[in-house]
Scaffold this active site. Structure first.
Site, PDB file in Angstrom:
ATOM      1  N   HIS A 223       2.738 -11.918  -3.985  1.00 36.10           N
ATOM      2  CA  HIS A 223       2.784 -11.165  -2.729  1.00 36.10           C
ATOM      3  C   HIS A 223       1.925 -11.817  -1.652  1.00 36.10           C
ATOM      4  CE1 HIS A 223       3.439  -8.374  -6.089  1.00 36.10           C
ATOM      5  NE2 HIS A 223       4.343  -7.831  -5.307  1.00 36.10           N
ATOM      6  N   ASP A 406      -1.917  -8.170  -0.084  1.00 38.04           N
ATOM      7  CA  ASP A 406      -0.606  -8.747   0.216  1.00 38.04           C
ATOM      8  C   ASP A 406      -0.151  -8.492   1.639  1.00 38.04           C
ATOM      9  OD1 ASP A 406      -0.056  -6.077   0.103  1.00 38.04           O
ATOM     10  OD2 ASP A 406       1.244  -6.178  -1.655  1.00 38.04           O
ATOM     11  N   GLY A 407      -1.007  -7.888   2.461  1.00 41.30           N
ATOM     12  CA  GLY A 407      -0.717  -7.773   3.878  1.00 41.30           C
ATOM     13  C   GLY A 407       0.196  -6.648   4.299  1.00 41.30           C
ATOM     14  N   HIS A 409      -0.433  -3.117   3.742  1.00 42.20           N
ATOM     15  CA  HIS A 409      -1.003  -1.766   3.676  1.00 42.20           C
ATOM     16  C   HIS A 409      -0.684  -0.960   4.926  1.00 42.20           C
ATOM     17  CE1 HIS A 409      -3.623   1.480   2.446  1.00 42.20           C
ATOM     18  NE2 HIS A 409      -4.234   1.430   3.619  1.00 42.20           N
ATOM     19  N   GLY A 493      -5.777   7.221  -9.567  1.00 41.02           N
ATOM     20  CA  GLY A 493      -6.040   5.787  -9.460  1.00 41.02           C
ATOM     21  C   GLY A 493      -7.077   5.256 -10.410  1.00 41.02           C
ATOM     22  N   ASP A 562     -12.315  -3.058   2.872  1.00 39.10           N
ATOM     23  CA  ASP A 562     -11.147  -2.646   2.090  1.00 39.10           C
ATOM     24  C   ASP A 562     -10.168  -1.886   2.977  1.00 39.10           C
ATOM     25  OD1 ASP A 562      -9.774  -2.075  -0.567  1.00 39.10           O
ATOM     26  OD2 ASP A 562     -10.042  -0.060   0.273  1.00 39.10           O
ATOM     27  N   GLY A 564      -7.758   0.214   2.230  1.00 37.69           N
ATOM     28  CA  GLY A 564      -7.587   1.608   1.852  1.00 37.69           C
ATOM     29  C   GLY A 564      -8.719   2.486   2.365  1.00 37.69           C
TER      30      GLY A 564
END
Length: 586
Positions: A223, A406-407, A409, A493, A562, A564
């Site tokens: 990815h 992987d760009g 998000h 998660g 990050d 997220g």
């Protein structure tokens, strides 16, 4: 940064148009089944009494995954968005189409989003009485050492694992045996890749990482995830030797052993280059006295238009060799001559009743606690504002992800929140906050898949359940809503503080929100959560990733926020802004 060019119509239409084109090009092999429109099914594959083999993953890797659907290989593929796992409902469509009454085997790459989404689908299949097993392909030697092989990501080794499992099922093996043979193939398969240039996501038109004209990335993920190191560009023979050394040092084949070989292009590498790699690969194997039983050279698991290649070897015994030689016919792979039932006559109708829930029903407002400034209408406005700000931050979030992931998000979050916004627009006026949360969870999960889908869906469901006794939210209930959302993310998660994930923003957000409850003001609670999330987000720059795709980078993940955690801050900031605006206007 230079914008890239693609022959597409609209980014939001890419996947349905991709599927329509595949099915139209191969009507003798492929069809589409199920209400999601994302299950590509073999016309003459599924049949009564045979184990159903379902593969799947994100798009952008064509011909993987739907290209391996056909007689003797996969019975169905669940097709996700670009570089994003299919959702549980899309996987269920594929599994129901593949089910011949002997159970279903789910095969996919070992990525966090795929693991969560396929596991949720497997749980639902099992609850409905369908025997189901799962195998995660984990062949990339660059992504984890041998003692942590279970953490490795799946790259082009999917090709061999899918082939073996499909052959075993086609031969009538029972589910446990098909699973065991897929695991045997996985254990025998090792890969490593090199990237020379970046790919670009259709939604952004920008390269998802930067690499110098004279550089190459050794161990690049499928990815666009960074590899184990960046070197100066070297001649093809030297690159081949580097990749082969990593594979052979672990595989340790003896003189006289047999292997199957795949030299795979990542999207924009010419066959000229791939055959040059193969020529050197054969010299290396010949020097060791290792025979090539079968070989494939070409594009079998790509990364959009990435420049580069991967090498995959599967060490063979007689059993694996026979399964590799078993006939199959798919758009991407034909082996031997397939003989079987005419299209459409191999199975009876086995459509399971759809398990998708309808629109969330409003919980009756009778006896619900009414104290608090946040009404259901205001809550919906806060969520709509969260969607607006996520959409506005899309490119920033994707840029953060491009450095350590992987760009995609920002793109994934945009898709999910647009779905949430659409679902909330259709909500009944008297729907409770719990009902809204259920509606949001289903919309996000159905739209996204990936890792964000299960995480946010679980967060919304848990948060709604935590305030199921309330019509409105006061300060304490708002803090409880946030705490339950955090627990949902942690449970789904399995990440903890310090892992460099969204948890590192959520934990301080909830802690500060709970401290602010004493003020009795809802705005103070959400503003405290916002500030805690911002501090947590910024602190992730000093952390080394231990979860998700960026965990493969080790120390190279330090120095970067990050994504997220960043999107968590954007959401809480938006909620605070919406609440402050509503109170100012009152």
């Amino acid at each position: 940064m230079t914008k890239t060019k693609k022959l597409i119509n609209a980014p939001e239409d890419i996947i349905p148009q991709l599927i329509a084109g595949m099915v139209a090009a191969h009507p003798d092999m492929l069809t589409v089944e199920g209400p999601t429109g994302r299950a590509v099914v073999a016309v003459d594959g599924p049949r009564d009494g045979k184990v159903g083999v379902v593969v799947g993953g994100g798009s952008g890797h064509e011909p993987a995954f739907a290209g391996y659907v056909g007689r003797g290989l996969a019975d169905a593929a669940a097709v996700g968005n670009i570089f994003a796992s299919p959702s549980p409902e899309q996987i269920l469509d594929a599994a129901r189409a593949a089910d011949g009454g002997a159970g279903v085997l789910l095969l996919y790459g070992n990525y966090t989003g795929d693991v969560m989404n396929f596991t949720m689908a497997a749980e639902e299949l099992a609850a409905a009485g369908t025997p189901v097993r799962q195998v995660q392909v984990a062949d990339d030697v660059a992504s984890a050492p041998v003692e942590r092989r279970g953490e490795r990501r799946g790259i082009a080794g999917d090709f061999f694992v899918f082939k073996v499992a499909g052959a075993a099922a086609d031969l009538g093996e029972p589910l446990a045996r098909v699973e065991a043979l897929a695991r045997k193939a996985n254990d025998a398969t090792l890969s490593m890749g090199v990237a020379l240039g970046a790919c670009s996501l259709p939604q952004t038109g920008k390269p998802n990482f930067e690499i110098g004209d004279d550089e190459m990335e050794i161990g690049m993920g499928l990815h666009g995830e960074p590899g184990i190191r960046r070197d100066k560009l070297a001649p093809a023979d030297q690159v081949t030797d580097t990749l082969m050394e990593a594979i052979l040092s672990e595989m340790a084949p003896a003189q006289g052993d047999r292997v199957a070989v795949l030299v795979n292009g990542l999207g924009s590498t010419s066959l000229v280059e791939l055959y040059i790699l193969f020529a050197r690969l054969k010299q290396v194997l010949d020097a060791r006295g290792i025979a090539i039983h079968r070989s494939w050279v070409g594009e079998y698991a790509t990364s959009l238009e990435m420049a580069g290649a991967s090498i995959t070897l599967m060490r063979l015994d007689d059993e694996l060799a026979a399964l590799l030689d078993h006939p199959c016919r798919t758009p991407a792979l034909t082996v031997g001559t397939v003989e079987g039932a005419a299209a459409g006559s191999a199975r009876s109708a086995r459509k399971a009743a759809g398990s998708a829930e309808g629109p969330a029903r409003a919980t009756p407002a009778v006896a619900l606690i009414r104290e608090g400034a946040i009404t259901p209408a205001l809550f919906r406005a806060m969520m709509q504002r969260a969607g607006d700000e996520i959409i506005a931050a899309r490119d920033w979030l994707s840029e953060l992800d491009g450095v350590i992931g992987d760009g995609d998000h920002g793109i994934t979050m945009e898709i999910g929140w647009k779905a949430v916004q659409g679902a909330l627009e259709n909500a009944p006026g008297d729907e409770t906050i719990e009902g809204c949360c259920k509606r949001m969870a289903k919309a996000f999960l159905d739209a996204v898949g990936a890792s964000s889908g299960p995480l946010y869906a679980t967060a919304f469901l848990r948060a709604g359940a935590a305030v199921s006794d309330r019509l409105n939210l006061d300060a304490g209930a708002l803090a409880a809503w946030l705490a339950a959302a955090l627990q949902g993310v942690r449970d789904r998660g399995r990440a903890e503080p310090g892992d460099k994930t969204m948890i590192d923003a959520w934990v301080p957000a909830v802690a500060r929100a709970q401290e602010a409850v004493a003020t009795g003001a809802e705005l103070a609670v959400i503003e405290a959560a916002r500030d805690g999330a911002e501090a947590g987000m910024k602190a992730t720059a000093d952390l080394e990733a231990r979860r998700g795709r960026s965990a493969k980078l080790g120390a190279r993940s330090k120095g970067h926020i990050d994504p997220g955690a960043a999107s968590t801050w954007v959401i809480l900031r938006a909620m605070a802004t919406a609440l402050a605006g509503a109170q100012a206007a009152a």
